[in-house]
Design a protein around this motif. Sequence first.
Motif, PDB file in Angstrom:
ATOM      1  N   MET A   8      -3.678  14.712   8.541  1.00 17.26           N
ATOM      2  CA  MET A   8      -4.456  13.955   7.573  1.00 17.26           C
ATOM      3  C   MET A   8      -3.541  13.150   6.642  1.00 17.26           C
ATOM      4  SD  MET A   8      -7.501  13.317   6.761  1.00 17.26           S
ATOM      5  CE  MET A   8      -8.632  12.952   5.504  1.00 17.26           C
ATOM      6  N   GLU A   9      -2.423  13.757   6.306  1.00 19.23           N
ATOM      7  CA  GLU A   9      -1.523  13.085   5.378  1.00 19.23           C
ATOM      8  C   GLU A   9      -0.935  11.812   5.984  1.00 19.23           C
ATOM      9  OE1 GLU A   9       2.562  14.294   3.290  1.00 19.23           O
ATOM     10  OE2 GLU A   9       0.905  15.680   2.947  1.00 19.23           O
ATOM     11  N   ASN A  10      -0.635  11.815   7.268  1.00 12.00           N
ATOM     12  CA  ASN A  10      -0.092  10.623   7.921  1.00 12.00           C
ATOM     13  C   ASN A  10      -1.112   9.486   7.908  1.00 12.00           C
ATOM     14  OD1 ASN A  10       2.384  11.707   8.441  1.00 12.00           O
ATOM     15  ND2 ASN A  10       1.843  12.445  10.477  1.00 12.00           N
ATOM     16  N   GLY A  11      -2.382   9.812   8.087  1.00 19.10           N
ATOM     17  CA  GLY A  11      -3.429   8.792   8.025  1.00 19.10           C
ATOM     18  C   GLY A  11      -3.528   8.167   6.642  1.00 19.10           C
ATOM     19  N   GLN A  12      -3.395   8.997   5.612  1.00 19.98           N
ATOM     20  CA  GLN A  12      -3.444   8.469   4.245  1.00 19.98           C
ATOM     21  C   GLN A  12      -2.229   7.595   3.960  1.00 19.98           C
ATOM     22  OE1 GLN A  12      -3.806  12.045   1.949  1.00 19.98           O
ATOM     23  NE2 GLN A  12      -6.046  12.061   2.069  1.00 19.98           N
ATOM     24  N   ASN A  13      -1.072   8.011   4.452  1.00 20.96           N
ATOM     25  CA  ASN A  13       0.133   7.204   4.259  1.00 20.96           C
ATOM     26  C   ASN A  13       0.003   5.858   4.962  1.00 20.96           C
ATOM     27  OD1 ASN A  13       1.387   9.154   2.708  1.00 20.96           O
ATOM     28  ND2 ASN A  13       2.475  10.059   4.448  1.00 20.96           N
ATOM     29  N   THR A  14      -0.586   5.854   6.134  1.00 28.32           N
ATOM     30  CA  THR A  14      -0.786   4.613   6.869  1.00 28.32           C
ATOM     31  C   THR A  14      -1.731   3.687   6.119  1.00 28.32           C
ATOM     32  OG1 THR A  14      -0.436   5.773   8.960  1.00 28.32           O
ATOM     33  CG2 THR A  14      -1.517   3.633   9.074  1.00 28.32           C
ATOM     34  N   GLN A  15      -2.810   4.233   5.594  1.00 30.64           N
ATOM     35  CA  GLN A  15      -3.758   3.416   4.818  1.00 30.64           C
ATOM     36  C   GLN A  15      -3.090   2.857   3.569  1.00 30.64           C
ATOM     37  OE1 GLN A  15      -7.116   5.950   4.107  1.00 30.64           O
ATOM     38  NE2 GLN A  15      -8.008   5.564   6.127  1.00 30.64           N
ATOM     39  N   ARG A  16      -2.269   3.700   2.923  1.00 30.59           N
ATOM     40  CA  ARG A  16      -1.570   3.231   1.726  1.00 30.59           C
ATOM     41  C   ARG A  16      -0.607   2.098   2.079  1.00 30.59           C
ATOM     42  NH1 ARG A  16       2.478   7.068   0.276  1.00 30.59           N
ATOM     43  NH2 ARG A  16       3.730   5.700   1.560  1.00 30.59           N
ATOM     44  N   ASP A  17       0.112   2.258   3.188  1.00 23.32           N
ATOM     45  CA  ASP A  17       1.070   1.232   3.608  1.00 23.32           C
ATOM     46  C   ASP A  17       0.355  -0.083   3.921  1.00 23.32           C
ATOM     47  OD1 ASP A  17       3.069   3.090   3.308  1.00 23.32           O
ATOM     48  OD2 ASP A  17       3.238   3.538   5.463  1.00 23.32           O
ATOM     49  N   VAL A  18      -0.797   0.012   4.577  1.00 19.82           N
ATOM     50  CA  VAL A  18      -1.565  -1.198   4.885  1.00 19.82           C
ATOM     51  C   VAL A  18      -2.043  -1.850   3.587  1.00 19.82           C
ATOM     52  CG1 VAL A  18      -3.708  -2.035   5.914  1.00 19.82           C
ATOM     53  CG2 VAL A  18      -2.252  -0.459   7.190  1.00 19.82           C
ATOM     54  N   ALA A  19      -2.515  -1.055   2.634  1.00 15.50           N
ATOM     55  CA  ALA A  19      -2.981  -1.605   1.353  1.00 15.50           C
ATOM     56  C   ALA A  19      -1.839  -2.271   0.597  1.00 15.50           C
ATOM     57  CB  ALA A  19      -3.613  -0.500   0.509  1.00 15.50           C
ATOM     58  N   VAL A  20      -0.660  -1.663   0.613  1.00 17.75           N
ATOM     59  CA  VAL A  20       0.503  -2.245  -0.062  1.00 17.75           C
ATOM     60  C   VAL A  20       0.901  -3.565   0.605  1.00 17.75           C
ATOM     61  CG1 VAL A  20       2.981  -1.920  -0.484  1.00 17.75           C
ATOM     62  CG2 VAL A  20       1.377  -0.078  -0.990  1.00 17.75           C
ATOM     63  N   GLN A  21       0.909  -3.598   1.921  1.00 19.19           N
ATOM     64  CA  GLN A  21       1.235  -4.832   2.634  1.00 19.19           C
ATOM     65  C   GLN A  21       0.212  -5.929   2.339  1.00 19.19           C
ATOM     66  OE1 GLN A  21       1.476  -3.594   6.702  1.00 19.19           O
ATOM     67  NE2 GLN A  21       3.561  -2.794   6.507  1.00 19.19           N
ATOM     68  N   PHE A  22      -1.055  -5.543   2.239  1.00 17.93           N
ATOM     69  CA  PHE A  22      -2.105  -6.519   1.926  1.00 17.93           C
ATOM     70  C   PHE A  22      -1.886  -7.116   0.538  1.00 17.93           C
ATOM     71  CE2 PHE A  22      -6.226  -7.558   0.046  1.00 17.93           C
ATOM     72  CZ  PHE A  22      -6.688  -8.478   0.970  1.00 17.93           C
ATOM     73  N   VAL A  23      -1.608  -6.269  -0.438  1.00 18.84           N
ATOM     74  CA  VAL A  23      -1.380  -6.751  -1.807  1.00 18.84           C
ATOM     75  C   VAL A  23      -0.136  -7.637  -1.857  1.00 18.84           C
ATOM     76  CG1 VAL A  23      -0.797  -6.009  -4.151  1.00 18.84           C
ATOM     77  CG2 VAL A  23      -2.609  -4.848  -2.900  1.00 18.84           C
ATOM     78  N   GLN A  24       0.909  -7.255  -1.152  1.00 19.10           N
ATOM     79  CA  GLN A  24       2.118  -8.079  -1.130  1.00 19.10           C
ATOM     80  C   GLN A  24       1.848  -9.451  -0.500  1.00 19.10           C
ATOM     81  OE1 GLN A  24       4.774  -5.398   0.915  1.00 19.10           O
ATOM     82  NE2 GLN A  24       5.606  -4.572  -1.007  1.00 19.10           N
ATOM     83  N   ALA A  25       1.035  -9.476   0.541  1.00 16.87           N
ATOM     84  CA  ALA A  25       0.680 -10.754   1.173  1.00 16.87           C
ATOM     85  C   ALA A  25      -0.153 -11.608   0.216  1.00 16.87           C
ATOM     86  CB  ALA A  25      -0.087 -10.505   2.467  1.00 16.87           C
TER      87      ALA A  25
END
Length: 98
Positions: free
Chosen positions: A1-18
């Motif tokens: 479960m933790e890996n899924g949350q980390n992946t979602q966080r990484d995608v959200a961070v990349q989206f904000v950076q874009a």
Amino acid sequence: MENGQNTQRDVAVQFVQAEIAANQAKAAIAPAFEGLIYGIGIPPSVHFGAIYPSKTFALGWPIEPLPTEYVAIEATILTAFFVSSRSRRWPAPVPPAW
């Protein structure tokens, strides 16, 4: 479960950076766009400004109507012109501090 949350966080961070990069690019070209929008927006504004009183008050001014294929284009240009020029001239209203 933790890996899924980390992946979602990484995608959200990349989206904000874009989004930040896109907004920085918009800010960089804004001065050029302002001159362009005035150059494109003033002629349709003058045309519309002449047609409206002429037809409303039967002034008899010899103003040619636009060809039908250009009516939607003029409306789009006018909308973009007034929306973009208003946002640059007047600040957003400030809500009252109650």
